[in-house]
Design a protein around this motif. Structure first.
Motif, mmCIF file in Angstrom:
data_model
loop_
_atom_site.group_PDB
_atom_site.id
_atom_site.type_symbol
_atom_site.label_atom_id
_atom_site.label_comp_id
_atom_site.label_asym_id
_atom_site.label_seq_id
_atom_site.Cartn_x
_atom_site.Cartn_y
_atom_site.Cartn_z
ATOM 1 N N ILE A 226 55.525 -30.095 61.310
ATOM 2 C CA ILE A 226 54.300 -30.405 60.582
ATOM 3 C C ILE A 226 53.585 -29.122 59.638
ATOM 4 O O ILE A 226 52.118 -29.551 58.796
ATOM 5 C CB ILE A 226 53.738 -30.653 61.787
ATOM 6 C CG1 ILE A 226 54.325 -31.765 62.666
ATOM 7 C CG2 ILE A 226 51.681 -30.958 61.492
ATOM 8 C CD1 ILE A 226 53.628 -33.106 61.840
ATOM 9 N N ASP A 227 53.200 -27.949 60.578
ATOM 10 C CA ASP A 227 53.142 -26.789 59.753
ATOM 11 C C ASP A 227 53.147 -26.006 58.480
ATOM 12 O O ASP A 227 52.431 -26.445 57.319
ATOM 13 C CB ASP A 227 53.715 -25.914 60.454
ATOM 14 C CG ASP A 227 53.054 -25.937 61.983
ATOM 15 O OD1 ASP A 227 52.116 -26.336 62.786
ATOM 16 O OD2 ASP A 227 53.129 -24.635 62.773
ATOM 17 N N ASP A 228 54.444 -27.365 57.874
ATOM 18 C CA ASP A 228 55.030 -27.307 56.396
ATOM 19 C C ASP A 228 54.111 -27.801 55.914
ATOM 20 O O ASP A 228 53.988 -27.744 53.766
ATOM 21 C CB ASP A 228 56.271 -27.102 56.558
ATOM 22 C CG ASP A 228 57.215 -26.813 54.972
ATOM 23 O OD1 ASP A 228 56.608 -26.294 54.272
ATOM 24 O OD2 ASP A 228 57.408 -27.593 55.312
ATOM 25 N N ALA A 229 54.143 -28.942 56.234
ATOM 26 C CA ALA A 229 53.234 -30.728 55.181
ATOM 27 C C ALA A 229 51.921 -29.730 55.551
ATOM 28 O O ALA A 229 51.345 -30.227 54.034
ATOM 29 C CB ALA A 229 53.393 -31.538 55.996
ATOM 30 N N LEU A 230 51.503 -29.437 56.735
ATOM 31 C CA LEU A 230 50.011 -28.502 56.475
ATOM 32 C C LEU A 230 49.436 -27.558 55.500
ATOM 33 O O LEU A 230 48.716 -27.203 54.928
ATOM 34 C CB LEU A 230 49.323 -28.620 57.612
ATOM 35 C CG LEU A 230 48.318 -29.325 58.779
ATOM 36 C CD1 LEU A 230 48.556 -28.498 60.341
ATOM 37 C CD2 LEU A 230 48.042 -30.101 58.251
ATOM 38 N N GLU A 231 51.180 -26.762 55.414
ATOM 39 C CA GLU A 231 50.950 -25.782 54.421
ATOM 40 C C GLU A 231 50.533 -26.067 53.231
ATOM 41 O O GLU A 231 49.865 -25.516 51.995
ATOM 42 C CB GLU A 231 51.935 -24.958 54.828
ATOM 43 C CG GLU A 231 52.126 -23.417 53.455
ATOM 44 C CD GLU A 231 53.293 -22.664 53.600
ATOM 45 O OE1 GLU A 231 53.342 -21.421 53.688
ATOM 46 O OE2 GLU A 231 54.306 -23.273 54.091
ATOM 47 N N ALA A 232 51.827 -27.506 52.779
ATOM 48 C CA ALA A 232 51.654 -27.908 51.190
ATOM 49 C C ALA A 232 50.356 -28.215 51.107
ATOM 50 O O ALA A 232 49.647 -28.163 50.067
ATOM 51 C CB ALA A 232 52.142 -29.421 51.189
ATOM 52 N N ALA A 233 49.637 -29.489 52.138
ATOM 53 C CA ALA A 233 47.604 -29.619 52.002
ATOM 54 C C ALA A 233 47.441 -28.648 51.328
ATOM 55 O O ALA A 233 46.151 -28.739 50.685
ATOM 56 C CB ALA A 233 47.661 -30.358 53.361
ATOM 57 N N ALA A 234 46.590 -27.464 51.962
ATOM 58 C CA ALA A 234 46.153 -26.084 52.115
ATOM 59 C C ALA A 234 47.175 -25.876 50.213
ATOM 60 O O ALA A 234 45.769 -25.362 49.660
ATOM 61 C CB ALA A 234 46.058 -25.095 52.823
ATOM 62 N N ALA A 235 48.316 -25.614 49.994
ATOM 63 C CA ALA A 235 48.288 -24.832 48.738
ATOM 64 C C ALA A 235 47.645 -25.954 47.356
ATOM 65 O O ALA A 235 47.246 -25.632 46.364
ATOM 66 C CB ALA A 235 49.971 -24.811 48.671
ATOM 67 N N VAL A 236 47.551 -27.093 47.665
ATOM 68 C CA VAL A 236 47.021 -28.446 46.748
ATOM 69 C C VAL A 236 45.599 -27.996 46.992
ATOM 70 O O VAL A 236 45.019 -29.142 46.108
ATOM 71 C CB VAL A 236 47.974 -29.037 46.387
ATOM 72 C CG1 VAL A 236 49.079 -29.001 45.860
ATOM 73 C CG2 VAL A 236 47.634 -30.264 47.682
ATOM 74 N N GLY A 237 44.701 -27.664 47.908
ATOM 75 C CA GLY A 237 43.075 -27.747 47.621
ATOM 76 C C GLY A 237 42.570 -27.012 46.396
ATOM 77 O O GLY A 237 42.395 -25.939 46.444
ATOM 78 N N ASP A 238 41.867 -27.575 46.281
ATOM 79 C CA ASP A 238 41.043 -26.947 45.317
ATOM 80 C C ASP A 238 40.311 -25.714 45.289
ATOM 81 O O ASP A 238 40.868 -25.012 43.937
ATOM 82 C CB ASP A 238 39.029 -28.189 44.394
ATOM 83 C CG ASP A 238 39.692 -29.427 44.297
ATOM 84 O OD1 ASP A 238 40.555 -29.195 43.295
ATOM 85 O OD2 ASP A 238 39.266 -30.292 44.387
#
Length: 286
Positions: A226-238
Motif C-alpha cells: 500500500i505504501d508503494d502505491a501511495l508513493e507512486a501516487a505522490a510521485a505523479v502529483g502535479d
C-alpha cells in the motif's frame, strides 16, 4: 500486490503492439513533464521531446506465457495482463452494463486514435477506442526521474487508474464534467482524483475476485505494498512534478497534488466506490 501463484489468469486478453524504438528513459525534466501532461489525457505530446513518429496500426499479439499468478508475479507485461482480468472482474460485479475496454501493452511505440503511445507519453486511456495503452518501460522513468520504487502494486494502481477513466467514460463523467481548464479545483483535477479513488476501491476488493476454479486471483495487500502505491501516487502529483523545475503553480494543475492523490486513493480503499464523488465536494474538501 501479489497474485496467488496457482491462480488461473489465462482469460486475460491484453495484446502487445508496437514497432520501433521506445523513447529513452533519460529525457530530463521536459520529458517527464510531457509524460505527466500526456498521461491519461489522450493528448499526444511526444513531439516536445523528439518522440517516436506515428506507426502504422497492427493487430497485436497475445501476451505469451501468461497463464498463472506466478507468471504475473515475475513479469511486468504479464502482471498487467493478469491485472486486467481482476479489474474487469471487479467492475463487472460493481457497475451494471460494464463493458471491458481493450488493453494494449506497448512495445516501443504504436499509434492510437489519441496519438502515439509510448513510454514517453505514459499510460493513457483513449475514449474513442475505449482502449488503455501502457508501456511497461514507463516504470523505469518513474524510478529514475520521480524517485518511486514502482513495485507490483504501484504498477497495478496505475492500470486500475486507467480503467477508472474507462468507467468514467461509461457513466458519462467526461460529458457531464468536461476537463477544459486547469487549477486546484478544476474538472481535470477532480476527474483524475476520482480515477485514483476508483483505483483504491479496486485494490481493497481485489483479493475477493476469483478465477473460474474459485481461487482468489490476488493476496490481500501488505502495508508495504500500500505504501508503494501511495508513493507512486505522490510521485505523479502535479506539485511534485513541478518541484523538479523549481516552481510550483497550482493554477496549472491538471492531476492534483501528491497529498490529494494519496488521500483520494485511500478514500476509495477505505470507503469503496461510493466514496469517490470528487465532483460533489467543495474545494476545501478536495
Amino acid at each position: 500486490m501479489t497474485f496467488n501463484p496457482n491462480a488461473d489468469v489465462t482469460g486475460s486478453s491484453a495484446k502487445r503492439r508496437g514497432r520501433g524504438p521506445a523513447i529513452a528513459g533519460g529525457a530530463g525534466f521536459v520529458g517527464i513533464a510531457v509524460v505527466v501532461i500526456s498521461m491519461l489525457t489522450g493528448v499526444d505530446l511526444t513531439g516536445l521531446v523528439g518522440g517516436a513518429p506515428q506507426q502504422g496500426q497492427d493487430e497485436g499479439t497475445a501476451i505469451a506465457n501468461c497463464q498463472t499468478g506466478e507468471d504475473a508475479n515475475t513479469d511486468d507485461a504479464c502482471r498487467l495482463d493478469a491485472g486486467e482480468e481482476v479489474i474487469n472482474s471487479f467492475w463487472s460485479s460493481t457497475l451494471e452494463g460494464y463493458r471491458e475496454p481493450t488493453l494494449v501493452i506497448v512495445e516501443g511505440s504504436t499509434s492510437s486514435a489519441c496519438g502515439t503511445a509510448s513510454n514517453a507519453t505514459g499510460p493513457f486511456y483513449c475514449p474513442p477506442e475505449e482502449t488503455v495503452y501502457i508501456d511497461p518501460a514507463f516504470w523505469s522513468i518513474v524510478r529514475q526521474q520521480l524517485g518511486a520504487d514502482a513495485g507490483s502494486l504501484a504498477q497495478l494502481y496505475v492500470l486500475a487508474h486507467e480503467y477508472g477513466h474507462h468507467v468514467q467514460n461509461l457513466i458519462g463523467v467526461f460529458e457531464q464534467y468536461p476537463r477544459n481548464g486547469s487549477g486546484e479545483e478544476s474538472n481535470a483535477v477532480r476527474t483524475e482524483l476520482q480515477a485514483d479513488c476508483f483505483a483504491g476501491a479496486w485494490v481493497d476488493a481485489a483479493a475477493n475476485q476469483k478465477d473460474d476454479n474459485g481461487v482468489s486471483y490476488m493476496k490481500t495487500p501488505t502495508q508495504q505494498e500500500i505504501d508503494d502505491a501511495l508513493e507512486a501516487a505522490a510521485a505523479v502529483g502535479d506539485d511534485h512534478i513541478q518541484e523538479q523545475s523549481g516552481q510550483v503553480n497550482p493554477e496549472s494543475w491538471t492531476h492534483g497534488s501528491s497529498e490529494q492523490r494519496q488521500r483520494w486513493f485511500m478514500a476509495g480503499y477505505d470507503g469503496g466506490v461510493d466514496a469517490c464523488d470528487t465532483f460533489a465536494v467543495s474545494g476545501s474538501e478536495l
